[in-house]
Scaffold this active site. Structure first.
Site, mmCIF file in Angstrom:
data_model
loop_
_atom_site.group_PDB
_atom_site.id
_atom_site.type_symbol
_atom_site.label_atom_id
_atom_site.label_comp_id
_atom_site.label_asym_id
_atom_site.label_seq_id
_atom_site.Cartn_x
_atom_site.Cartn_y
_atom_site.Cartn_z
ATOM 1 N N SER A 144 69.088 15.998 43.633
ATOM 2 C CA SER A 144 69.539 16.702 44.821
ATOM 3 C C SER A 144 70.578 16.231 45.803
ATOM 4 O O SER A 144 70.896 16.735 46.718
ATOM 5 C CB SER A 144 68.203 16.718 45.800
ATOM 6 O OG SER A 144 67.168 17.653 45.241
ATOM 7 N N SER A 195 68.713 20.101 46.174
ATOM 8 C CA SER A 195 68.426 20.607 47.634
ATOM 9 C C SER A 195 69.034 20.142 48.623
ATOM 10 O O SER A 195 68.900 20.836 49.703
ATOM 11 C CB SER A 195 66.844 20.024 47.496
ATOM 12 O OG SER A 195 66.891 18.627 48.037
ATOM 13 N N LYS A 251 70.039 15.127 56.501
ATOM 14 C CA LYS A 251 69.332 16.216 55.986
ATOM 15 C C LYS A 251 68.196 16.463 56.844
ATOM 16 O O LYS A 251 67.334 15.397 57.092
ATOM 17 C CB LYS A 251 68.967 15.735 54.486
ATOM 18 C CG LYS A 251 68.200 16.679 53.575
ATOM 19 C CD LYS A 251 68.143 16.453 52.258
ATOM 20 C CE LYS A 251 67.517 17.285 51.182
ATOM 21 N NZ LYS A 251 67.464 16.749 49.865
#
Lengths: 479, 95
Positions: free
Chosen positions: A173, A149, A74
């Site tokens: 997330s 997210s 990420k």
């Protein structure tokens, strides 16, 4: 496109059916043809170097289980020499000068980094629409969000662009995008995985974890990620168990709790029937199911949307246009430099949360908001502690519905916050949780949430793995 | 609680955020809605409840006060928007 697990690819590498270099090239080719916008940066050069080193390590007889396996991080984990944008215009030009501990640990195992995945700006969002680099498309339906997210991390695995990714979970997330994309994701206990080099959103809630197709793969990746880190002041000083050895423990006698506050008349009927079918599978595996109560769990949205913005407003004060990141043109004085650099480079949702947090922490409001939220956080945690004295694992929905349409919730932040209703309380309590593919509503995947006791990730992985031995939802792939 | 435009302007100043004039109204509405959502908390009795700051109730870990970082000034400063001779450049602060 053929989808592979980390465990399956590890075997291919061990058996000499392919090399790490061939694997890296294959996956880089898939990423080049991607239409989901899952990646912000592709690190081809690093990938090929790491793959070559992995092949040499294997030839020398020093390969570990993960050596040569591709991964993507990420874009909120710092990667030395590589742009680390956090999905923000603020850090569009930021080249991290060091590696996050998680990145370093994966590299030490010989994993091959293919790139950095798209995410909501500074991990604030539930749809991946708050990214400076554009929305990510759900591989199951290009008109729908992948969740957020860690939306790019989830979509990339679902689309077969990489076998596993890292994500972060501050309020859901990892679990929510895993559910929306039909993959397996684990958010560890607070303190289990080092936060060093993971750009902070809400420091008392943030935790990194693995996202992959299977629980077995999550176990392999968590093994590499977890452990005490001197550089993270909240890192837990506890030994890391061998997550793979307990995967096959039988579930007979397992006590499952279903919170009545989640399984009530408000729960969507189709969602309820998918989840009940999954829970019935657990009954067949010998588990006992009982109703439990988490009395204060309904307060998790208000408590979270004070605590997280308050911590965010403090953490994001470091972006000042002076030391790194975006700077506005021709500032007339220092105040103008601060205000315009931040005003021009932060997106709407980030500005909103900074302002909510600033307000909650401002003189005269601290007790009514921040302190109050921390007290409610205690009540929510006490409910969980009491429930987990009585049951081994709690099961719950991950999301109210399957993936919603791109643009559906963007005009109403409060409607977007309600999407997090089933995930936030676990972060407030500091507990570990997973999302496991449990079925479909129409063509869209649905996740089952597993919540365990502090540092009981091994049990969660075992409970998820056993489910995956008798179901094939986790093996379904988008057309 | 409903915020006024002047409240949002004050918060934005405290947060060092320049807001487009045309966006202020939207922030007034959205922030008011968010505060209305969190106001549910006020109905809960939290007397004698200890606030939870760290989920493990951990205390700050201490270490010996010894230098462990090496000097990486040039490397770390390479990301600065404006710098010269190891200094960060900003608009003139002292007249």
């Amino acid at each position: 496109m053929q989808q592979h697990t980390l465990a399956g690819l590890a075997k291919q590498l061990q058996d000499g059916q392919c090399s790490a270099t061939e694997l890296a090239q294959d996956y880089l080719g898939r990423i080049k043809a991607d239409t989901t916008n899952s990646f912000i940066s592709v690190t081809e050069e690093i990938a090929l170097q790491q793959a070559k080193a992995a092949d040499e390590r294997r030839a020398a007889g020093n390969a570990g289980l993960l050596t040569g396996l591709p991964i993507a991080h990420k874009d909120i984990f710092c990667t030395e020499g590589v742009r680390t944008s956090c999905g923000s215009k603020m850090l569009d030009n930021f080249i991290a000068p060091y590696n996050a501990t998680v990145v370093e640990k994966c590299a030490a195992e010989g994993m091959v980094m293919l790139g950095k995945t798209n995410c909501d700006e500074f991990a604030m969002g539930s749809s991946n629409e708050n990214s400076f680099y554009g929305a990510v498309k759900n591989p199951w339906d290009a008109e729908r969000v992948p969740g957020g997210s860690s939306g790019g991390s989830a979509a990339a695995v679902a689309a077969g662009l990489v076998p596993a990714t890292t994500g972060t979970d501050t309020g859901g997330s990892i679990r929510q995008p895993a559910a929306f994309c039909g993959i397996t994701g684990l958010r560890p206990t607070y303190g289990r995985v080092s936060r060093w080099g993971m750009v902070a959103y809400a420091s008392s809630l943030d935790q990194g974890g693995p996202m992959a197709r299977t629980a077995e793969d999550c176990a392999l990746l968590l093994q590499a990620m977890a452990g005490f880190d001197q550089k993270d002041s909240t890192s837990a000083q506890r030994d890391v168990p061998d997550y793979s050895t307990s995967l096959n423990a039988p579930l007979s006698g397992l006590k499952i709790g279903l919170p009545k506050e989640f399984f009530n008349a408000d729960l969507d009927g189709q969602m309820a029937s998918v989840l009940q079918a999954a829970i019935d599978e657990y009954r067949k595996l010998g588990a006992e199911v009982k109703e439990i109560s988490l009395t204060n769990v309904g307060l998790s949205i208000p408590a979270y949307y004070i605590i997280a913005p308050a911590e965010a407003s403090s953490n994001l004060s470091r972006f000042d246009g002076v030391r790194y990141g975006y700077r506005c043109d021709n500032p007339k004085d220092l105040m103008d430099l601060y205000k315009r650099s931040r005003g021009e480079a932060f997106g709407e949702e980030v500005k909103r949360r900074i302002m909510v947090g600033t307000y909650a922490l401002s003189a005269g409001y601290y007790d009514a908001y921040y302190l109050k939220a921390q007290k409610i956080r205690r009540l929510i945690q006490q409910d969980y502690i009491a429930a987990l004295n009585d049951v081994d694992v709690i099961m719950a929905p991950v999301t109210p519905t399957p993936a919603f349409r791109i643009g559906e919730n963007t005009n109403d932040p409060v409607a977007m916050y309600m999407e997090d209703i089933f995930t936030l309380s676990l972060n407030l309590a500091g507990l570990p949780g997973m999302s496991v593919p449990a079925g479909f509503i129409g063509h869209l995947p649905v996740g089952l949430q597993l919540i365990g006791n502090f540092f009981d990730e091994a049990r969660l992985l075992n409970v998820a793995h056993q489910f995956q031995q008798v179901t094939d939802w986790h093996l379904r792939t988008p057309a | 609680m409903a915020l006024q435009q002047s409240d949002v302007e004050k918060i934005a100043h405290l947060a060092r955020l320049q807001l487009e004039e045309s966006s202020v109204e939207g922030y007034v509405r959205n922030l008011s809605n968010i505060l209305a959502l969190v106001d549910q908390m006020q109905a809960v009795n939290t007397d004698n409840v200890e606030p939870l700051a760290n989920p493990l109730d951990a205390v700050q870990r201490l270490r010996p006060d010894a230098v462990t970082e090496e000097n990486q000034r040039d490397k770390l400063q390479a990301n600065a928007p404006a710098q010269e001779r190891g200094l960060f450049l900003v608009p003139k602060v002292i007249e």
